[in-house]
Structure formats: structure tokens, C-alpha cells
Design a protein around this motif. Structure first.
Motif, PDB file in Angstrom:
ATOM      1  N   ASP A   6       0.852  -1.177   0.000  1.00  0.00           N
ATOM      2  CA  ASP A   6       0.000   0.000   0.000  1.00  0.00           C
ATOM      3  C   ASP A   6       0.897   1.239   0.000  1.00  0.00           C
ATOM      4  O   ASP A   6       1.950   1.265   0.641  1.00  0.00           O
ATOM      5  CB  ASP A   6      -0.857  -0.039   1.277  1.00  0.00           C
ATOM      6  CG  ASP A   6      -1.819   1.109   1.360  1.00  0.00           C
ATOM      7  OD1 ASP A   6      -1.358   2.255   1.579  1.00  0.00           O
ATOM      8  OD2 ASP A   6      -3.026   0.864   1.218  1.00  0.00           O
ATOM      9  N   ALA A   7       0.499   2.266  -0.698  1.00  0.00           N
ATOM     10  CA  ALA A   7       1.304   3.481  -0.828  1.00  0.00           C
ATOM     11  C   ALA A   7       1.692   4.070   0.528  1.00  0.00           C
ATOM     12  O   ALA A   7       2.768   4.646   0.673  1.00  0.00           O
ATOM     13  CB  ALA A   7       0.551   4.522  -1.652  1.00  0.00           C
ATOM     14  N   ARG A   8       0.832   3.896   1.527  1.00  0.00           N
ATOM     15  CA  ARG A   8       1.152   4.423   2.868  1.00  0.00           C
ATOM     16  C   ARG A   8       2.302   3.668   3.521  1.00  0.00           C
ATOM     17  O   ARG A   8       2.879   4.134   4.483  1.00  0.00           O
ATOM     18  CB  ARG A   8      -0.070   4.340   3.767  1.00  0.00           C
ATOM     19  CG  ARG A   8      -1.215   5.222   3.324  1.00  0.00           C
ATOM     20  CD  ARG A   8      -2.450   4.952   4.145  1.00  0.00           C
ATOM     21  NE  ARG A   8      -2.888   3.580   3.867  1.00  0.00           N
ATOM     22  CZ  ARG A   8      -3.650   2.858   4.676  1.00  0.00           C
ATOM     23  NH1 ARG A   8      -4.062   3.361   5.805  1.00  0.00           N
ATOM     24  NH2 ARG A   8      -4.010   1.645   4.342  1.00  0.00           N
ATOM     25  N   PRO A  21      -2.559  -5.858  14.315  1.00  0.00           N
ATOM     26  CA  PRO A  21      -1.992  -7.165  14.636  1.00  0.00           C
ATOM     27  C   PRO A  21      -0.468  -7.215  14.498  1.00  0.00           C
ATOM     28  O   PRO A  21       0.219  -7.842  15.303  1.00  0.00           O
ATOM     29  CB  PRO A  21      -2.658  -8.106  13.634  1.00  0.00           C
ATOM     30  CG  PRO A  21      -3.939  -7.433  13.264  1.00  0.00           C
ATOM     31  CD  PRO A  21      -3.626  -5.962  13.305  1.00  0.00           C
ATOM     32  N   VAL A  22       0.072  -6.534  13.491  1.00  0.00           N
ATOM     33  CA  VAL A  22       1.526  -6.500  13.316  1.00  0.00           C
ATOM     34  C   VAL A  22       2.160  -5.731  14.467  1.00  0.00           C
ATOM     35  O   VAL A  22       3.173  -6.153  15.025  1.00  0.00           O
ATOM     36  CB  VAL A  22       1.915  -5.889  11.945  1.00  0.00           C
ATOM     37  CG1 VAL A  22       3.415  -5.644  11.857  1.00  0.00           C
ATOM     38  CG2 VAL A  22       1.453  -6.799  10.816  1.00  0.00           C
ATOM     39  N   ASN A  59       1.262   4.179  13.521  1.00  0.00           N
ATOM     40  CA  ASN A  59       1.083   4.809  12.206  1.00  0.00           C
ATOM     41  C   ASN A  59       1.820   4.080  11.085  1.00  0.00           C
ATOM     42  O   ASN A  59       1.655   4.430   9.922  1.00  0.00           O
ATOM     43  CB  ASN A  59       1.550   6.262  12.241  1.00  0.00           C
ATOM     44  CG  ASN A  59       0.638   7.126  13.071  1.00  0.00           C
ATOM     45  OD1 ASN A  59      -0.562   6.876  13.156  1.00  0.00           O
ATOM     46  ND2 ASN A  59       1.195   8.140  13.699  1.00  0.00           N
ATOM     47  N   PHE A  60       2.624   3.096  11.423  1.00  0.00           N
ATOM     48  CA  PHE A  60       3.453   2.439  10.419  1.00  0.00           C
ATOM     49  C   PHE A  60       3.024   1.021  10.079  1.00  0.00           C
ATOM     50  O   PHE A  60       3.443   0.477   9.052  1.00  0.00           O
ATOM     51  CB  PHE A  60       4.910   2.426  10.873  1.00  0.00           C
ATOM     52  CG  PHE A  60       5.416   3.788  11.233  1.00  0.00           C
ATOM     53  CD1 PHE A  60       5.583   4.759  10.254  1.00  0.00           C
ATOM     54  CD2 PHE A  60       5.715   4.109  12.542  1.00  0.00           C
ATOM     55  CE1 PHE A  60       6.038   6.024  10.583  1.00  0.00           C
ATOM     56  CE2 PHE A  60       6.173   5.367  12.880  1.00  0.00           C
ATOM     57  CZ  PHE A  60       6.339   6.333  11.893  1.00  0.00           C
ATOM     58  N   ILE A  96      12.192   1.673  16.260  1.00  0.00           N
ATOM     59  CA  ILE A  96      11.266   2.512  17.027  1.00  0.00           C
ATOM     60  C   ILE A  96      10.656   1.694  18.159  1.00  0.00           C
ATOM     61  O   ILE A  96      10.593   2.133  19.307  1.00  0.00           O
ATOM     62  CB  ILE A  96      10.170   3.094  16.111  1.00  0.00           C
ATOM     63  CG1 ILE A  96      10.781   4.113  15.153  1.00  0.00           C
ATOM     64  CG2 ILE A  96       9.046   3.732  16.935  1.00  0.00           C
ATOM     65  CD1 ILE A  96       9.843   4.536  14.033  1.00  0.00           C
ATOM     66  N   ALA A  97      10.207   0.470  17.842  1.00  0.00           N
ATOM     67  CA  ALA A  97       9.598  -0.396  18.856  1.00  0.00           C
ATOM     68  C   ALA A  97      10.596  -0.767  19.941  1.00  0.00           C
ATOM     69  O   ALA A  97      10.251  -0.807  21.128  1.00  0.00           O
ATOM     70  CB  ALA A  97       9.028  -1.647  18.200  1.00  0.00           C
ATOM     71  N   LEU A  98      11.839  -1.053  19.554  1.00  0.00           N
ATOM     72  CA  LEU A  98      12.866  -1.423  20.541  1.00  0.00           C
ATOM     73  C   LEU A  98      13.072  -0.339  21.589  1.00  0.00           C
ATOM     74  O   LEU A  98      13.358  -0.628  22.745  1.00  0.00           O
ATOM     75  CB  LEU A  98      14.202  -1.705  19.847  1.00  0.00           C
ATOM     76  CG  LEU A  98      14.354  -3.074  19.225  1.00  0.00           C
ATOM     77  CD1 LEU A  98      15.600  -3.141  18.356  1.00  0.00           C
ATOM     78  CD2 LEU A  98      14.408  -4.158  20.295  1.00  0.00           C
TER      79      LEU A  98
END
Length: 97
Positions: free
Chosen positions: A55-57, A83-84, A78-79, A69-71
Motif C-alpha cells: 500500500d502506498a502508505r 496485529p503487526v 502509524n506504520f 522505534i519499537a525497541l
């Protein structure tokens, strides 16, 4: 979810997959993914690799950056999909960061 601790083609065999779906975000991804698809076909021609455009987003987002970022406890909402996001956050907690 099945943990993949070996070659992707071996993981696909382990779960009985006949298709591997790979996402392409940009033209730059294509060369690497095309080579990987060729190698997987050489290892097991019965498992097909299919490429889908993201998807373009999501096209300009490197998974490495989202993981980083999660670490560090950042919000990745927003990314990635919900579920992911949940899976990435769970994995980050497992490794103790």
C-alpha cells in the motif's frame, strides 16, 4: 504464528506452504526479492514466490526502522496494522528491550 529459525524455503516446507508472498515497497526492493525468489525456486521448485506491491502508505517505510522505534518504546501505530504492531511489541518484550 510459526517461528522461522532456518531458511525461508525450509520454513515454508515446515508449514506446508505452496506459496511465499513477498511485499515490494519500491523498485529498489525488486532486485533483491527477485534474486531471493530465484534462489528459493532453485531450492524447491514446488513453492512459488509471489510479489505484491505494498500500500502506498507503507512503501517508504523500512521494517528495520519500525523495529528500531519499537525497541526504544516508540509508538509504531502509524506504520503497521494493529496485529503487526502487537506482534512486534510482543517480540520486543521477549528479547528484553
Amino acid at each position: 504464528m510459526h517461528p522461522c529459525e532456518n531458511l525461508l524455503i525450509d520454513c515454508a516446507r515446515d508449514v506446508g506452504a505452496g506459496i511465499i508472498i513477498r511485499g515490494l515497497r519500491a523498485v529498489a526492493d525488486f532486485e533483491y526479492e527477485f534474486q531471493m525468489g530465484g534462489m528459493n525456486r532453485a531450492l524447491d521448485a514446488s513453492i512459488e514466490t509471489v510479489f505484491l506491491m505494498a500500500d502506498a502508505r507503507r512503501q517508504a517505510i523500512a521494517s528495520k526502522l519500525v523495529k528500531e522505534i519499537a525497541l526504544f518504546g516508540g509508538d509504531i501505530t502509524n506504520f503497521v496494522t494493529g496485529p503487526v504492531r502487537d506482534e512486534v511489541v510482543a517480540r520486543v518484550r521477549e528479547i528484553g528491550h
